[in-house]
Design a protein around this motif. Sequence first.
Motif, PDB file in Angstrom:
ATOM      1  N   ASN A  82     102.408  45.854   9.001  1.00  0.00           N
ATOM      2  CA  ASN A  82     103.057  44.562   9.137  1.00  0.00           C
ATOM      3  C   ASN A  82     102.014  43.484   9.341  1.00  0.00           C
ATOM      4  O   ASN A  82     101.268  43.501  10.312  1.00  0.00           O
ATOM      5  CB  ASN A  82     104.045  44.561  10.320  1.00  0.00           C
ATOM      6  N   ASN A  83     101.919  42.567   8.390  1.00  0.00           N
ATOM      7  CA  ASN A  83     101.099  41.364   8.553  1.00  0.00           C
ATOM      8  C   ASN A  83      99.672  41.670   9.019  1.00  0.00           C
ATOM      9  O   ASN A  83      99.160  41.066   9.960  1.00  0.00           O
ATOM     10  CB  ASN A  83     101.779  40.403   9.541  1.00  0.00           C
ATOM     11  N   GLY A  84      99.027  42.636   8.375  1.00  0.00           N
ATOM     12  CA  GLY A  84      97.647  42.975   8.710  1.00  0.00           C
ATOM     13  C   GLY A  84      97.492  44.080   9.728  1.00  0.00           C
ATOM     14  O   GLY A  84      96.391  44.583   9.939  1.00  0.00           O
ATOM     15  N   SER A  85      98.574  44.461  10.399  1.00  0.00           N
ATOM     16  CA  SER A  85      98.536  45.580  11.336  1.00  0.00           C
ATOM     17  C   SER A  85      98.945  46.857  10.592  1.00  0.00           C
ATOM     18  O   SER A  85      99.847  46.831   9.757  1.00  0.00           O
ATOM     19  CB  SER A  85      99.504  45.355  12.504  1.00  0.00           C
ATOM     20  N   ASN A 106      94.258  46.659  13.805  1.00  0.00           N
ATOM     21  CA  ASN A 106      94.831  45.399  14.287  1.00  0.00           C
ATOM     22  C   ASN A 106      96.250  45.557  14.838  1.00  0.00           C
ATOM     23  O   ASN A 106      97.136  44.739  14.557  1.00  0.00           O
ATOM     24  CB  ASN A 106      94.836  44.355  13.159  1.00  0.00           C
ATOM     25  N   PHE A 107      96.446  46.588  15.640  1.00  0.00           N
ATOM     26  CA  PHE A 107      97.765  46.803  16.243  1.00  0.00           C
ATOM     27  C   PHE A 107      97.828  46.113  17.597  1.00  0.00           C
ATOM     28  O   PHE A 107      97.029  46.386  18.491  1.00  0.00           O
ATOM     29  CB  PHE A 107      98.047  48.293  16.406  1.00  0.00           C
ATOM     30  N   LYS A 108      98.773  45.206  17.741  1.00  0.00           N
ATOM     31  CA  LYS A 108      98.903  44.445  18.978  1.00  0.00           C
ATOM     32  C   LYS A 108      99.707  45.238  20.009  1.00  0.00           C
ATOM     33  O   LYS A 108     100.824  45.681  19.722  1.00  0.00           O
ATOM     34  CB  LYS A 108      99.566  43.092  18.700  1.00  0.00           C
ATOM     35  N   ILE A 109      99.124  45.404  21.194  1.00  0.00           N
ATOM     36  CA  ILE A 109      99.774  46.162  22.261  1.00  0.00           C
ATOM     37  C   ILE A 109     101.137  45.564  22.607  1.00  0.00           C
ATOM     38  O   ILE A 109     102.087  46.283  22.921  1.00  0.00           O
ATOM     39  CB  ILE A 109      98.878  46.204  23.512  1.00  0.00           C
ATOM     40  N   LEU A 122     103.427  42.894  30.248  1.00  0.00           N
ATOM     41  CA  LEU A 122     102.773  44.031  30.884  1.00  0.00           C
ATOM     42  C   LEU A 122     101.325  44.168  30.439  1.00  0.00           C
ATOM     43  O   LEU A 122     100.416  44.293  31.258  1.00  0.00           O
ATOM     44  CB  LEU A 122     103.558  45.307  30.572  1.00  0.00           C
ATOM     45  N   ALA A 123     101.102  44.169  29.143  1.00  0.00           N
ATOM     46  CA  ALA A 123      99.742  44.305  28.620  1.00  0.00           C
ATOM     47  C   ALA A 123      99.663  43.639  27.255  1.00  0.00           C
ATOM     48  O   ALA A 123     100.658  43.519  26.543  1.00  0.00           O
ATOM     49  CB  ALA A 123      99.348  45.776  28.525  1.00  0.00           C
ATOM     50  N   SER A 124      98.460  43.202  26.908  1.00  0.00           N
ATOM     51  CA  SER A 124      98.237  42.566  25.612  1.00  0.00           C
ATOM     52  C   SER A 124      96.856  42.967  25.108  1.00  0.00           C
ATOM     53  O   SER A 124      96.023  43.478  25.848  1.00  0.00           O
ATOM     54  CB  SER A 124      98.358  41.045  25.740  1.00  0.00           C
ATOM     55  N   GLY A 125      96.628  42.716  23.824  1.00  0.00           N
ATOM     56  CA  GLY A 125      95.353  43.074  23.214  1.00  0.00           C
ATOM     57  C   GLY A 125      95.572  43.651  21.830  1.00  0.00           C
ATOM     58  O   GLY A 125      96.706  43.895  21.405  1.00  0.00           O
ATOM     59  N   THR A 126      94.476  43.861  21.107  1.00  0.00           N
ATOM     60  CA  THR A 126      94.542  44.366  19.738  1.00  0.00           C
ATOM     61  C   THR A 126      93.714  45.643  19.627  1.00  0.00           C
ATOM     62  O   THR A 126      92.524  45.650  19.963  1.00  0.00           O
ATOM     63  CB  THR A 126      94.019  43.319  18.739  1.00  0.00           C
ATOM     64  N   ILE A 127      94.358  46.717  19.139  1.00  0.00           N
ATOM     65  CA  ILE A 127      93.706  48.024  19.044  1.00  0.00           C
ATOM     66  C   ILE A 127      93.217  48.268  17.623  1.00  0.00           C
ATOM     67  O   ILE A 127      93.932  48.050  16.644  1.00  0.00           O
ATOM     68  CB  ILE A 127      94.676  49.149  19.444  1.00  0.00           C
ATOM     69  N   ASN A 128      91.972  48.740  17.525  1.00  0.00           N
ATOM     70  CA  ASN A 128      91.409  49.207  16.269  1.00  0.00           C
ATOM     71  C   ASN A 128      90.705  50.535  16.530  1.00  0.00           C
ATOM     72  O   ASN A 128      90.182  50.770  17.629  1.00  0.00           O
ATOM     73  CB  ASN A 128      90.389  48.209  15.702  1.00  0.00           C
ATOM     74  N   GLY A 129      90.661  51.394  15.535  1.00  0.00           N
ATOM     75  CA  GLY A 129      89.883  52.614  15.694  1.00  0.00           C
ATOM     76  C   GLY A 129      90.499  53.820  15.024  1.00  0.00           C
ATOM     77  O   GLY A 129      91.496  53.733  14.301  1.00  0.00           O
ATOM     78  N   THR A 147      88.768  50.623  20.041  1.00  0.00           N
ATOM     79  CA  THR A 147      88.435  49.373  20.718  1.00  0.00           C
ATOM     80  C   THR A 147      89.722  48.607  20.999  1.00  0.00           C
ATOM     81  O   THR A 147      90.680  48.675  20.224  1.00  0.00           O
ATOM     82  CB  THR A 147      87.497  48.489  19.871  1.00  0.00           C
ATOM     83  N   VAL A 148      89.739  47.924  22.138  1.00  0.00           N
ATOM     84  CA  VAL A 148      90.852  47.032  22.468  1.00  0.00           C
ATOM     85  C   VAL A 148      90.254  45.643  22.668  1.00  0.00           C
ATOM     86  O   VAL A 148      89.496  45.407  23.611  1.00  0.00           O
ATOM     87  CB  VAL A 148      91.592  47.483  23.746  1.00  0.00           C
ATOM     88  N   LYS A 149      90.571  44.747  21.767  1.00  0.00           N
ATOM     89  CA  LYS A 149      90.036  43.390  21.813  1.00  0.00           C
ATOM     90  C   LYS A 149      90.917  42.515  22.688  1.00  0.00           C
ATOM     91  O   LYS A 149      92.145  42.525  22.572  1.00  0.00           O
ATOM     92  CB  LYS A 149      89.989  42.814  20.389  1.00  0.00           C
ATOM     93  N   GLU A 150      90.280  41.774  23.596  1.00  0.00           N
ATOM     94  CA  GLU A 150      90.963  40.828  24.485  1.00  0.00           C
ATOM     95  C   GLU A 150      92.112  41.496  25.242  1.00  0.00           C
ATOM     96  O   GLU A 150      93.251  41.017  25.231  1.00  0.00           O
ATOM     97  CB  GLU A 150      91.453  39.612  23.692  1.00  0.00           C
ATOM     98  N   LEU A 151      91.804  42.584  25.911  1.00  0.00           N
ATOM     99  CA  LEU A 151      92.786  43.277  26.736  1.00  0.00           C
ATOM    100  C   LEU A 151      93.224  42.379  27.891  1.00  0.00           C
ATOM    101  O   LEU A 151      92.394  41.758  28.557  1.00  0.00           O
ATOM    102  CB  LEU A 151      92.182  44.573  27.285  1.00  0.00           C
ATOM    103  N   GLY A 152      94.526  42.328  28.113  1.00  0.00           N
ATOM    104  CA  GLY A 152      95.075  41.609  29.247  1.00  0.00           C
ATOM    105  C   GLY A 152      96.093  42.478  29.954  1.00  0.00           C
ATOM    106  O   GLY A 152      96.787  43.286  29.327  1.00  0.00           O
ATOM    107  N   VAL A 153      96.171  42.363  31.282  1.00  0.00           N
ATOM    108  CA  VAL A 153      97.122  43.140  32.082  1.00  0.00           C
ATOM    109  C   VAL A 153      97.870  42.171  32.993  1.00  0.00           C
ATOM    110  O   VAL A 153      97.250  41.465  33.792  1.00  0.00           O
ATOM    111  CB  VAL A 153      96.411  44.222  32.913  1.00  0.00           C
TER     112      VAL A 153
END
Length: 256
Positions: A82-85, A106-109, A122-129, A147-153
């Motif tokens: 979906n849209n690059g993910s 590019n999967f958004k948490i 709860l959590a945010s960020g973008t997973i690649n790998g 990798t998780v880019k810009e992880l937020g909790v």
Amino acid sequence: DKMFLKGNIKENIISYDLQVLDQKDVLQYEIAGTVNSINDITQLSLNPNGLKLNYDDWTVNPENLIQLSDKGIMAKQFEISNNGSKISVQSENDIPNNPLNIDISNFKIETITELIKKDSLLASGTINGKAQLKDLKNQLTFTSDLTVKELGVFGSKVGDLALKVNNETVDKLNADVILTGFDNDLKINGFYDTKQKAFDLLVDVNKLQMKSLQGFSMNMIDQAEGFISGDLKVTGTMDKPSILGDLKFNKVGLHV
């Protein structure tokens, strides 16, 4: 949220449709597909138009297939996007219990955590790998490089997380974790013995912002400032951990 499961059974085929509606009765999540029984093989697949995640319709490879049998698991062309993910699961060849390759782009948490959130994200960020699972039927081993880019909790910025975890050695889970970004610098290296349930980890905390830790407290603390630094050696077991080293609190402040 409201959850509904619909389906029918006919000629050894189960059709299912799981739906989750938000508080305004708008369809937020949907997973629809079939389960087919062929001799000793159970075959699962998603419908081409049967996947909605956090209000967005995802493209499903119409040839997607996962087979379960006493010989093991086989996945073929199981891909959603979906849209690059994109997430794909594919066996190395069409033989049960062969290595299973997982590719995440590019999967958004938030796509998943929005399902269980309450008042705050709860959590945010973008997973690649990538990850590879071997011998799921007998002695599972795996390698992963994520990798998780810009992880937020809970709204607190944590940073960019690099995770290399594997258990290629039986009974030993090796970990190499690096946290950078948002003025954080932390490294964890070592292993966890799954048989002895024992740790042997080195934790190098060059700088860990209290504002990043704020989210892990589930916001029981706020207005955090300053950072901690130091080095720790973590050994022992879950029941009796041993943590030796030094931590320095650098101009730390917080509000409970």
